[in-house]
Design a protein around this motif. Sequence first.
Motif, PDB file in Angstrom:
ATOM      1  N   ILE A  96       0.836  -1.204   0.000  1.00 26.66           N
ATOM      2  CA  ILE A  96       0.000   0.000   0.000  1.00 26.66           C
ATOM      3  C   ILE A  96       0.872   1.256   0.000  1.00 26.66           C
ATOM      4  CG2 ILE A  96      -1.597   1.359   1.393  1.00 26.66           C
ATOM      5  CD1 ILE A  96      -2.990  -1.128   2.205  1.00 26.66           C
ATOM      6  N   THR A 154       2.198   2.350  -3.300  1.00 23.24           N
ATOM      7  CA  THR A 154       1.243   2.926  -4.263  1.00 23.24           C
ATOM      8  C   THR A 154       0.782   4.328  -3.882  1.00 23.24           C
ATOM      9  OG1 THR A 154      -0.700   1.979  -3.136  1.00 23.24           O
ATOM     10  CG2 THR A 154       0.380   0.611  -4.810  1.00 23.24           C
ATOM     11  N   ILE A 173       0.424   7.164  -6.469  1.00 23.69           N
ATOM     12  CA  ILE A 173      -0.724   7.115  -7.377  1.00 23.69           C
ATOM     13  C   ILE A 173      -1.953   7.734  -6.724  1.00 23.69           C
ATOM     14  CG2 ILE A 173      -2.237   5.604  -8.714  1.00 23.69           C
ATOM     15  CD1 ILE A 173       0.069   3.574  -8.811  1.00 23.69           C
ATOM     16  N   THR A 174      -2.254   7.316  -5.506  1.00 24.42           N
ATOM     17  CA  THR A 174      -3.426   7.865  -4.816  1.00 24.42           C
ATOM     18  C   THR A 174      -3.250   9.355  -4.524  1.00 24.42           C
ATOM     19  OG1 THR A 174      -2.513   7.079  -2.704  1.00 24.42           O
ATOM     20  CG2 THR A 174      -4.101   5.658  -3.810  1.00 24.42           C
ATOM     21  N   TYR A 186      -4.398   5.112 -16.207  1.00 25.95           N
ATOM     22  CA  TYR A 186      -3.789   4.124 -15.308  1.00 25.95           C
ATOM     23  C   TYR A 186      -3.798   2.735 -15.923  1.00 25.95           C
ATOM     24  CZ  TYR A 186      -3.233   0.756 -11.583  1.00 25.95           C
ATOM     25  OH  TYR A 186      -2.810  -0.316 -10.846  1.00 25.95           O
ATOM     26  N   LYS A 196      -0.311   0.859 -16.745  1.00 27.32           N
ATOM     27  CA  LYS A 196      -0.092   0.352 -15.386  1.00 27.32           C
ATOM     28  C   LYS A 196       1.325  -0.183 -15.190  1.00 27.32           C
ATOM     29  CE  LYS A 196      -1.393  -3.676 -13.968  1.00 27.32           C
ATOM     30  NZ  LYS A 196      -2.175  -4.858 -13.571  1.00 27.32           N
ATOM     31  N   ILE A 220      -4.255  -1.261  -5.539  1.00 31.19           N
ATOM     32  CA  ILE A 220      -4.422  -0.045  -6.341  1.00 31.19           C
ATOM     33  C   ILE A 220      -5.213  -0.293  -7.621  1.00 31.19           C
ATOM     34  CG2 ILE A 220      -2.286  -0.211  -7.697  1.00 31.19           C
ATOM     35  CD1 ILE A 220      -3.799   2.964  -6.090  1.00 31.19           C
ATOM     36  N   SER A 221      -5.064  -1.471  -8.237  1.00 35.53           N
ATOM     37  CA  SER A 221      -5.811  -1.754  -9.467  1.00 35.53           C
ATOM     38  C   SER A 221      -7.297  -1.908  -9.198  1.00 35.53           C
ATOM     39  CB  SER A 221      -5.263  -3.021 -10.148  1.00 35.53           C
ATOM     40  OG  SER A 221      -3.955  -2.795 -10.638  1.00 35.53           O
ATOM     41  N   MET A 270      -8.550   1.943  -8.326  1.00 33.96           N
ATOM     42  CA  MET A 270      -8.612   2.883  -9.448  1.00 33.96           C
ATOM     43  C   MET A 270      -9.885   2.752 -10.261  1.00 33.96           C
ATOM     44  SD  MET A 270      -6.071   4.899  -9.202  1.00 33.96           S
ATOM     45  CE  MET A 270      -5.948   5.698 -10.803  1.00 33.96           C
ATOM     46  N   THR A 315     -12.095   5.877  -9.352  1.00 32.03           N
ATOM     47  CA  THR A 315     -11.461   7.202  -9.344  1.00 32.03           C
ATOM     48  C   THR A 315     -12.467   8.343  -9.409  1.00 32.03           C
ATOM     49  OG1 THR A 315      -9.489   6.279 -10.410  1.00 32.03           O
ATOM     50  CG2 THR A 315      -9.737   8.664 -10.456  1.00 32.03           C
ATOM     51  N   ALA A 348      -9.973  -2.110  -0.671  1.00 33.41           N
ATOM     52  CA  ALA A 348     -10.202  -1.211  -1.800  1.00 33.41           C
ATOM     53  C   ALA A 348     -11.679  -1.176  -2.188  1.00 33.41           C
ATOM     54  CB  ALA A 348      -9.352  -1.645  -2.997  1.00 33.41           C
TER      55      ALA A 348
END
Length: 447
Positions: free
Chosen positions: A56, A59, A62-63, A115, A119, A140-141, A144, A147, A199
């Motif tokens: 986490i 990533t 990205i967030t 993304y 990726k 993260i995948s 996203m 989003t 997530a």
Amino acid sequence: MNQVEELGNGPVNKLIFKYSMPAIIGLIINAAYVMIDRAFIGNLPDHRGGLALSGIGATMPITTIVMAVAACIAFGSLAQISMALGQADKSKAKKVVGNALTISVISGLLITIFYYLFKDAIFNLIGISPEIYDYANDFISTLMFGTIFSILSFALPVLIRGDGSPNIASLIMLTGAVFNIVLDWIFLFSFGWGIKGAAVATIISQILVMLISLLYMNRTKSIIKPKMNDFKLNKIILSGIFSVGMVPMFTQLSISISQVISNFAFQNYGGVLYIGAMATISSITMLIMMVVSGINQGIMPILSYNVAQKNSERVNKTFFNSLKFASLFLVIAWIAIQFLSSQMVSIFSNDANLRAISANGLRLYNFLLPLVAFNSMVPMILSLIGKAKFATGSNILRQLIIYPVLIISLPIFLGNNGLWLSQPTSECLIFILNFILLKKFFVSNIK
């Protein structure tokens, strides 16, 4: 006295409390469920928690980019709404809201497509190692996919505060946070979905926040309820949003870049567990910083209204009183960190080694924590008085030059402690610059 008029005539300290407390509560709730997410993940059985937490942490760049876009739209729009209401222009305020919603959807869609198209290249760029790849990818995948909801669920409660309803905004955020915590428990442990479950819980909670916010905004007596033609993008409106919003946006973007550099430094000097330790440290620090951020968000309508009214006395009093309150809180938080760091990090992992690294890092990373109030509030006030380029420059200098240079160089001389001390050192240097900028530009530009 109605809600708009009180911004220009109500007691300043009472207004600071009235507008900041709901924002603080809402932000703390959001930060708390991020902490709980990570606490659940960090305590996954079979010693997976440490690596999952590191996944986490890896990533975060990205967030942070997603939050950069959300912050730009939300805070840029909030300032424009407050200024429009200060000028008794409700029609413009509604256009700002409509444009904010439209650009939120467009931005979220573009980020999501980008993304998934790139990726693998993104993962290589941010330095996700094979050891934590699966954990990072699972989290993260999945995240996203939501989003658009992430941006809207961040922006809408902020816009509702601009409508003069900070308590409603906080209640909406509280509802989403409680929902997220319950779903975390169900998905991670009852369903056994692991890191993907966290997530999914976040996405569902963001959808709930978005829907409740839209229902509120659709009510008849909402000042900022947009009409259909208000959703059409307007260059002048967007320019106004971005003129203020680019400060938090570029701040977050520069933070994302510095996070990438940090991750490389953590892996090179300390190893993967240092990324997990940073995820723990950032969670605790974020919870503390939500008080300062809440004060910043709370006073923005007050400052924006009085800047528009050219009421320099109230602008000065609001800014400096808020700075005193935020600084006092951070002094108390600093004392707690220095004496209770081991207890604070213990909820995030059952790995003794990770706990020890995190406790030491938490103390050093926040060694000059009280300076953060000043360094976060000065760029905001500069952007509101038309000096956004200086505010942006200060933030970019810190995140893209000062902090990266320090986190790469200090460990050479100070060992792994240099990884953590790079933060307070950069805080001290940027404090000097912000003090100079405040002294040069603040009072003279609001008269």
